[in-house]
Design a protein around this motif. Structure first.
Motif, mmCIF file in Angstrom:
data_model
loop_
_atom_site.group_PDB
_atom_site.id
_atom_site.type_symbol
_atom_site.label_atom_id
_atom_site.label_comp_id
_atom_site.label_asym_id
_atom_site.label_seq_id
_atom_site.Cartn_x
_atom_site.Cartn_y
_atom_site.Cartn_z
ATOM 1 N N LYS A 93 35.505 -2.699 -11.340
ATOM 2 C CA LYS A 93 36.536 -2.452 -12.345
ATOM 3 C C LYS A 93 37.229 -1.111 -12.130
ATOM 4 O O LYS A 93 37.191 -0.202 -12.969
ATOM 5 C CB LYS A 93 35.960 -2.520 -13.764
ATOM 6 N N CYS A 94 37.845 -0.992 -10.966
ATOM 7 C CA CYS A 94 38.598 0.223 -10.672
ATOM 8 C C CYS A 94 39.635 -0.065 -9.603
ATOM 9 O O CYS A 94 39.515 -1.023 -8.841
ATOM 10 C CB CYS A 94 37.666 1.343 -10.200
ATOM 11 N N TYR A 144 47.543 4.701 -14.485
ATOM 12 C CA TYR A 144 47.142 3.286 -14.368
ATOM 13 C C TYR A 144 45.744 2.981 -14.884
ATOM 14 O O TYR A 144 45.443 1.824 -15.163
ATOM 15 C CB TYR A 144 47.224 2.835 -12.903
ATOM 16 N N MET A 145 44.900 3.971 -15.001
ATOM 17 C CA MET A 145 43.530 3.725 -15.440
ATOM 18 C C MET A 145 43.497 3.287 -16.895
ATOM 19 O O MET A 145 44.039 3.947 -17.776
ATOM 20 C CB MET A 145 42.699 5.003 -15.247
ATOM 21 N N GLN A 146 42.850 2.125 -17.152
ATOM 22 C CA GLN A 146 42.741 1.589 -18.496
ATOM 23 C C GLN A 146 41.447 2.084 -19.166
ATOM 24 O O GLN A 146 40.526 2.542 -18.475
ATOM 25 C CB GLN A 146 42.741 0.059 -18.455
ATOM 26 N N PRO A 172 36.921 5.223 -12.939
ATOM 27 C CA PRO A 172 37.917 6.059 -12.254
ATOM 28 C C PRO A 172 38.355 5.457 -10.926
ATOM 29 O O PRO A 172 37.554 4.830 -10.227
ATOM 30 C CB PRO A 172 37.178 7.386 -12.046
ATOM 31 N N PRO A 173 39.630 5.624 -10.551
ATOM 32 C CA PRO A 173 40.121 5.103 -9.273
ATOM 33 C C PRO A 173 39.431 5.787 -8.101
ATOM 34 O O PRO A 173 38.965 6.923 -8.223
ATOM 35 C CB PRO A 173 41.621 5.432 -9.303
ATOM 36 N N VAL A 174 39.380 5.072 -6.986
ATOM 37 C CA VAL A 174 38.769 5.628 -5.782
ATOM 38 C C VAL A 174 39.774 5.558 -4.645
ATOM 39 O O VAL A 174 40.730 4.770 -4.672
ATOM 40 C CB VAL A 174 37.479 4.877 -5.387
ATOM 41 N N GLY A 175 39.562 6.388 -3.654
ATOM 42 C CA GLY A 175 40.427 6.393 -2.479
ATOM 43 C C GLY A 175 39.606 6.215 -1.221
ATOM 44 O O GLY A 175 38.514 6.776 -1.098
#
Length: 219
Positions: free
Chosen positions: A127-128, A158-160, A165-168
């Motif tokens: 979920k990211c 964009y994070m809901q 947290p988003p990852v790269g």
């Protein structure tokens, strides 16, 4: 039948790859069949199961031999990107289970300038969002700074509320351990660097690697 059973249970958990292997090794399929209340067994297992993390999904190196680029004299980033986009199914399978492509060349407006993230995925299990940057060169500190900026942008815009947290994921042809060490304190902990190769290593290279690994294990 067993394969479908484990696939469903792994997604339901969700399980990490290590957890899936552990359940296979301990014959969860058979134990479920023998149990009078298999749903109780499932609840018990999933209550203590190891959950997947992005750290476990990242590997290095990735092998992109399916791109068909090894015969070219010079490969720039546009060649690499175009080849991966045309083989997205194979590329996503190389990344692992759970990745869903959201957009390629995602435009990000920062101040008064547009930037482009090469590939953006949403990981349905973790979920990211996952932002993938492809570099047809050795790792440079500017690459890390760029992806770090994209992660923060996605975190803000964009994070809901129920997202992680988003990852790269920064894929490059090579990187120096010393540079990675120096950059680590200044980069997002959700940023991962991995190396890729356009073809599988030779049998001799694999043999030397295995001999080295066996030697390290014995010591």
């Amino acid at each position: 039948m067993q394969r479908a059973f484990y696939a469903i249970e792994a997604m339901r958990g969700p399980w990490s790859v290590r957890e899936l292997q552990r359940q296979i090794d301990t014959n969860y399929y058979a134990r479920s069949g023998w149990s009078k209340m298999p749903e109780l067994l499932s609840k018990k297992i999933n209550g203590t199961a190891e959950r997947p993390t992005f750290e476990q999904d990242v590997k290095s190196p990735y092998y992109f031999e399916f791109l068909g680029l090894s015969s070219k004299d010079a490969i720039d980033e546009n060649d690499l990107e175009a080849a991966i986009v045309s083989h997205l199914k194979a590329f996503i399978m190389e990344l692992g289970m759970g990745f869903c492509l959201e957009e390629e060349q995602k435009r990000l407006l920062i101040d008064d300038r547009y930037y482009k993230a090469d590939l953006v995925f949403y990981h349905r299990i973790l979920k990211c969002h996952c932002i993938v940057e492809l570099k047809a060169h050795r790792l440079d500190y500017a690459d890390v700074a760029q992806l770090n900026m994209y992660i923060e942008y996605y975190r803000k815009h964009y994070m809901q509320p129920d997202d992680n947290p988003p990852v790269g994921l920064l894929l490059c042809t090579e990187y120096g351990q010393e540079m990675v060490e120096y950059l680590t304190p200044f980069t997002d902990p959700q940023l991962f660097v991995a190396r890729y190769e356009l073809q599988l290593p030779s049998k001799e290279k694999i043999r030397k690697f295995l001999m080295q690994e066996n030697g390290n294990t014995k010591r």
